[in-house]
Design a protein around this motif. Sequence first.
Motif, PDB file in Angstrom:
ATOM      1  N   PRO A  52       0.818  -1.213   0.000  1.00  0.00           N
ATOM      2  CA  PRO A  52       0.000   0.000   0.000  1.00  0.00           C
ATOM      3  C   PRO A  52       0.848   1.258   0.000  1.00  0.00           C
ATOM      4  O   PRO A  52       1.980   1.265   0.463  1.00  0.00           O
ATOM      5  CB  PRO A  52      -0.790  -0.126   1.305  1.00  0.00           C
ATOM      6  CG  PRO A  52       0.109  -0.916   2.199  1.00  0.00           C
ATOM      7  CD  PRO A  52       0.814  -1.898   1.292  1.00  0.00           C
ATOM      8  N   THR A  79     -10.769   1.485  -3.822  1.00  0.00           N
ATOM      9  CA  THR A  79      -9.791   0.791  -2.998  1.00  0.00           C
ATOM     10  C   THR A  79      -8.635   1.724  -2.680  1.00  0.00           C
ATOM     11  O   THR A  79      -8.503   2.804  -3.271  1.00  0.00           O
ATOM     12  CB  THR A  79      -9.245  -0.455  -3.725  1.00  0.00           C
ATOM     13  OG1 THR A  79      -8.739  -0.056  -5.005  1.00  0.00           O
ATOM     14  CG2 THR A  79     -10.336  -1.494  -3.908  1.00  0.00           C
ATOM     15  N   TYR A  81      -5.276   0.334  -2.391  1.00  0.00           N
ATOM     16  CA  TYR A  81      -4.196  -0.638  -2.468  1.00  0.00           C
ATOM     17  C   TYR A  81      -2.855   0.000  -2.833  1.00  0.00           C
ATOM     18  O   TYR A  81      -1.814  -0.380  -2.337  1.00  0.00           O
ATOM     19  CB  TYR A  81      -4.514  -1.725  -3.504  1.00  0.00           C
ATOM     20  CG  TYR A  81      -5.683  -2.609  -3.153  1.00  0.00           C
ATOM     21  CD1 TYR A  81      -6.011  -2.882  -1.834  1.00  0.00           C
ATOM     22  CD2 TYR A  81      -6.457  -3.180  -4.155  1.00  0.00           C
ATOM     23  CE1 TYR A  81      -7.081  -3.686  -1.510  1.00  0.00           C
ATOM     24  CE2 TYR A  81      -7.525  -3.994  -3.840  1.00  0.00           C
ATOM     25  CZ  TYR A  81      -7.845  -4.254  -2.522  1.00  0.00           C
ATOM     26  OH  TYR A  81      -8.893  -5.055  -2.215  1.00  0.00           O
ATOM     27  N   ARG A  86      -3.377  -5.605  -7.843  1.00  0.00           N
ATOM     28  CA  ARG A  86      -4.109  -6.317  -6.802  1.00  0.00           C
ATOM     29  C   ARG A  86      -5.599  -6.328  -7.118  1.00  0.00           C
ATOM     30  O   ARG A  86      -6.146  -5.393  -7.679  1.00  0.00           O
ATOM     31  CB  ARG A  86      -3.883  -5.653  -5.440  1.00  0.00           C
ATOM     32  CG  ARG A  86      -2.446  -5.791  -4.947  1.00  0.00           C
ATOM     33  CD  ARG A  86      -2.273  -5.154  -3.590  1.00  0.00           C
ATOM     34  NE  ARG A  86      -3.078  -5.846  -2.579  1.00  0.00           N
ATOM     35  CZ  ARG A  86      -3.096  -5.502  -1.291  1.00  0.00           C
ATOM     36  NH1 ARG A  86      -2.381  -4.476  -0.876  1.00  0.00           N
ATOM     37  NH2 ARG A  86      -3.834  -6.172  -0.426  1.00  0.00           N
ATOM     38  N   ASP A  97      -8.673   3.207  -7.958  1.00  0.00           N
ATOM     39  CA  ASP A  97      -7.941   3.123  -6.703  1.00  0.00           C
ATOM     40  C   ASP A  97      -7.460   4.526  -6.322  1.00  0.00           C
ATOM     41  O   ASP A  97      -6.976   5.285  -7.165  1.00  0.00           O
ATOM     42  CB  ASP A  97      -6.749   2.177  -6.858  1.00  0.00           C
ATOM     43  CG  ASP A  97      -6.027   1.949  -5.548  1.00  0.00           C
ATOM     44  OD1 ASP A  97      -6.359   0.975  -4.866  1.00  0.00           O
ATOM     45  OD2 ASP A  97      -5.132   2.754  -5.225  1.00  0.00           O
TER      46      ASP A  97
END
Length: 424
Positions: A52, A79, A81, A86, A97
């Motif tokens: 991360p 997300t 991440y 991922r 993301d």
Amino acid sequence: MWSKGLPRRSLPVLTLIVLTATALTAAACQSRQAAPAPAIVPASDPAPAAGPAETRLDSESARRGENIYRRENCARCHTLYGDPRRSEDGGSRVGPDLAWEGHRRSDDWQYAHLYAPAVVVGGSTMPASRHLFAPGPAGRPVPAPDAVDLVAYLQALGRGGRDIWAEIRSREPEISEPPEANGALLSRGADLYRVHCSACHGEAGDGRGVAAALLSPAPRNFVAARYLFKSTPSGEPPADADLFRAITLGSGIGAAMPSFSALEPRDRWALVVCVKEFSPALRGRGLRLRDADTRQEERGAPAEDGGGPADRRDPGLAAEGRALYGDLGCAGCHGPGGGGLSREEARADWVDADGFPVTSSGNLTHACRERGGASEAALLRSVLYGVGLAMPAYADSLPGRRERAALGRFLLSLQEGDPVRGAP
């Protein structure tokens, strides 16, 4: 921020809602006909190969914003991440993301996106969060405290270890050789413009898109073709490379224009052609890079000055630049530390080419706040050629290579993280 003054063009709330609803309907119809445009991300992903992104919430506002992010169920679609490979979300993620979102776009863009997502990003299925806003003067929606805190959290994401967008803006973008400016390239540019640009800059390129009323400063009027950050003298049109650079870098967090570095170079050149076609002064001129001597001047050094190249490792260079910063009167507009001043603080009557007030001078203390780019070459372009009507050109006051290098070195030292920041 929206709470700091009124926009250049305000719409009554009812008109704005009608425009937004129309755009949402159009976007929904369009989404049934064609797939939405891909998310804009850097051409070469700056995220680490795995793991991360690091985030530190250093303000109370950002910490409150994290709770609002959870309350609003943003994680249902996004997300954090920091690794595009991922897929632990099991395929449920709808939005991009956000692990590296901090400083990718301006606060103004984030507020507009929360208020009217499909207006700002064509084809977006993100629901509007208008409950985070309140009616403001002249009908302009003003972010309520929850919106301010949520954006503070978004702007902190990924910036705990590296500020990748500052790194990107601190480098000069590569400018490829332009393709032939033919009908096919113009057609491609028109298609890209409709998807990526028309919501803010308008279908006619006049800066009056459906999202324009949500943004301050207002989007650029391509018909008038009055550009601020360029490598040509005042009164002359920008170089094609200037437009390519602006499309590649965007305006950082200093204005709402995002970076389009994810587009292939040919597509960015296609947008340059399209943008030029809106202006009677620029259309039909084709595309070309400038000659080597002129590009050398853009880097901040005249082709021939007899002084030899300045050594930027010279410890005295930044000190000389600090003296020049004072002698040229830069502190009177940007402040002693380069943080920028309001027009009231500077006792200045700055206006833009359309006669609208310029509320403050540029903030020179962070690469992401430098609207024209944060490399030494970008900073010196602004110094040598000026920035619109508010900042004059200083090329005649800095005729030598060393003087330019010294001022450039000092301006870099004002930015956070620079090794000689604050050097005497």
